[in-house]
Design a protein around this motif. Structure first.
Motif, mmCIF file in Angstrom:
data_model
loop_
_atom_site.group_PDB
_atom_site.id
_atom_site.type_symbol
_atom_site.label_atom_id
_atom_site.label_comp_id
_atom_site.label_asym_id
_atom_site.label_seq_id
_atom_site.Cartn_x
_atom_site.Cartn_y
_atom_site.Cartn_z
ATOM 1 N N VAL A 1 0.819 -1.215 0.000
ATOM 2 C CA VAL A 1 0.000 0.000 0.000
ATOM 3 C C VAL A 1 0.854 1.267 0.000
ATOM 4 O O VAL A 1 0.601 2.196 -0.754
ATOM 5 N N THR A 2 1.878 1.305 0.863
ATOM 6 C CA THR A 2 2.669 2.524 1.031
ATOM 7 C C THR A 2 3.845 2.617 0.066
ATOM 8 O O THR A 2 4.413 3.696 -0.096
ATOM 9 N N LYS A 3 4.230 1.504 -0.503
ATOM 10 C CA LYS A 3 5.419 1.406 -1.361
ATOM 11 C C LYS A 3 6.724 1.581 -0.566
ATOM 12 O O LYS A 3 7.778 1.789 -1.131
ATOM 13 N N ILE A 4 6.633 1.505 0.769
ATOM 14 C CA ILE A 4 7.827 1.519 1.615
ATOM 15 C C ILE A 4 8.372 0.101 1.625
ATOM 16 O O ILE A 4 7.688 -0.823 2.041
ATOM 17 N N GLU A 5 9.587 -0.067 1.160
ATOM 18 C CA GLU A 5 10.151 -1.400 0.966
ATOM 19 C C GLU A 5 10.767 -2.014 2.222
ATOM 20 O O GLU A 5 10.891 -3.225 2.315
ATOM 21 N N ASN A 6 11.170 -1.194 3.175
ATOM 22 C CA ASN A 6 11.930 -1.708 4.305
ATOM 23 C C ASN A 6 11.031 -2.013 5.504
ATOM 24 O O ASN A 6 10.285 -1.149 5.961
ATOM 25 N N TRP A 7 11.174 -3.238 6.025
ATOM 26 C CA TRP A 7 10.419 -3.648 7.212
ATOM 27 C C TRP A 7 10.670 -2.690 8.367
ATOM 28 O O TRP A 7 9.746 -2.316 9.089
ATOM 29 N N ASN A 8 11.942 -2.318 8.564
ATOM 30 C CA ASN A 8 12.302 -1.522 9.739
ATOM 31 C C ASN A 8 11.635 -0.149 9.737
ATOM 32 O O ASN A 8 11.218 0.340 10.787
ATOM 33 N N ILE A 9 11.490 0.466 8.586
ATOM 34 C CA ILE A 9 10.844 1.781 8.521
ATOM 35 C C ILE A 9 9.364 1.652 8.878
ATOM 36 O O ILE A 9 8.829 2.440 9.669
ATOM 37 N N LEU A 10 8.712 0.649 8.347
ATOM 38 C CA LEU A 10 7.305 0.423 8.697
ATOM 39 C C LEU A 10 7.160 0.091 10.179
ATOM 40 O O LEU A 10 6.206 0.532 10.829
ATOM 41 N N CYS A 11 8.103 -0.649 10.714
ATOM 42 C CA CYS A 11 8.057 -0.992 12.142
ATOM 43 C C CYS A 11 8.236 0.246 13.014
ATOM 44 O O CYS A 11 7.606 0.364 14.062
ATOM 45 N N ARG A 12 9.070 1.196 12.580
ATOM 46 C CA ARG A 12 9.221 2.445 13.337
ATOM 47 C C ARG A 12 7.895 3.201 13.372
ATOM 48 O O ARG A 12 7.487 3.716 14.405
ATOM 49 N N TRP A 13 7.227 3.291 12.222
ATOM 50 C CA TRP A 13 5.918 3.941 12.159
ATOM 51 C C TRP A 13 4.943 3.233 13.094
ATOM 52 O O TRP A 13 4.170 3.881 13.811
ATOM 53 N N ALA A 14 4.980 1.911 13.069
ATOM 54 C CA ALA A 14 4.056 1.128 13.893
ATOM 55 C C ALA A 14 4.307 1.361 15.379
ATOM 56 O O ALA A 14 3.361 1.540 16.151
ATOM 57 N N LEU A 15 5.562 1.352 15.796
ATOM 58 C CA LEU A 15 5.871 1.593 17.198
ATOM 59 C C LEU A 15 5.349 2.961 17.620
ATOM 60 O O LEU A 15 4.678 3.091 18.651
ATOM 61 N N CYS A 16 5.623 3.969 16.825
ATOM 62 C CA CYS A 16 5.180 5.327 17.160
ATOM 63 C C CYS A 16 3.654 5.420 17.175
ATOM 64 O O CYS A 16 3.081 6.114 18.017
ATOM 65 N N ARG A 17 3.006 4.706 16.276
ATOM 66 C CA ARG A 17 1.533 4.712 16.241
ATOM 67 C C ARG A 17 0.976 4.146 17.544
ATOM 68 O O ARG A 17 0.045 4.700 18.126
ATOM 69 N N SER A 18 1.562 3.067 18.040
ATOM 70 C CA SER A 18 1.096 2.470 19.283
ATOM 71 C C SER A 18 1.442 3.340 20.490
ATOM 72 O O SER A 18 0.620 3.498 21.394
ATOM 73 N N LEU A 19 2.633 3.902 20.503
ATOM 74 C CA LEU A 19 3.027 4.753 21.623
ATOM 75 C C LEU A 19 2.117 5.976 21.745
ATOM 76 O O LEU A 19 1.924 6.510 22.844
ATOM 77 N N ALA A 20 1.542 6.416 20.641
ATOM 78 C CA ALA A 20 0.647 7.579 20.643
ATOM 79 C C ALA A 20 -0.725 7.254 21.227
ATOM 80 O O ALA A 20 -1.465 8.168 21.595
ATOM 81 N N GLU A 21 -1.068 5.986 21.317
ATOM 82 C CA GLU A 21 -2.349 5.575 21.913
ATOM 83 C C GLU A 21 -2.331 5.838 23.406
ATOM 84 O O GLU A 21 -1.298 5.686 24.048
#
Length: 130
Positions: free
Chosen positions: A24-44
């Motif tokens: 969907v995002t065209k972001i190829e690297n797992w680690n970059i998506l994982c950083r977004w995911a961590l920050c998304r959860s921390l914001a909850e």
């Protein structure tokens, strides 16, 4: 700074969700998506549910690869979140909370019907801060 864990291995479910996010995002690297995911959860505002998370996929990375240049900042954010949640900040608690936040964040991103392209990640940060 001492990382909460040396190696991060994702669950098979998280791998499948990240595969969808890569498409969907065209972001190829797992680690970059994982950083977004961590920050998304921390914001909850809520604490992630203490559910067992299997390490049953072949997606694995070191803490340094996960965090890149931001690894110390991400660790500080995790420690602050544990402090805010009245949890300890020892290695074991940090490792557990990291895995819970990471997997919860991946689930949130993968389940977000409004996330259709990379630009939607930026829009997501705008809505989280207001």
């Amino acid at each position: 700074m001492e990382p909460p864990l040396e190696r991060i291995r994702l669950s098979l479910t998280a791998k499948e969700q990240l595969t969808k996010l890569k498409r969907v995002t065209k972001i190829e690297n797992w680690n970059i998506l994982c950083r977004w995911a961590l920050c998304r959860s921390l914001a909850e505002l809520t604490i992630p549910s203490p559910v067992p998370i299997p390490s049953d996929s072949n997606v694995e990375m070191t803490w340094q690869v996960f965090g890149g240049e931001m690894c110390d900042l991400l660790l500080l954010a995790l420690k602050q979140r544990c402090h805010n949640d009245h949890l300890a900040t020892d290695q074991e608690t940090l490792a557990t909370q990291f895995r819970l936040h990471l997997h919860r964040g991946i689930g949130y991103l993968a389940g977000d019907a409004n996330l259709q392209q990379i630009e939607d990640l930026i829009t997501l940060t705008d809505t989280q801060t207001h």
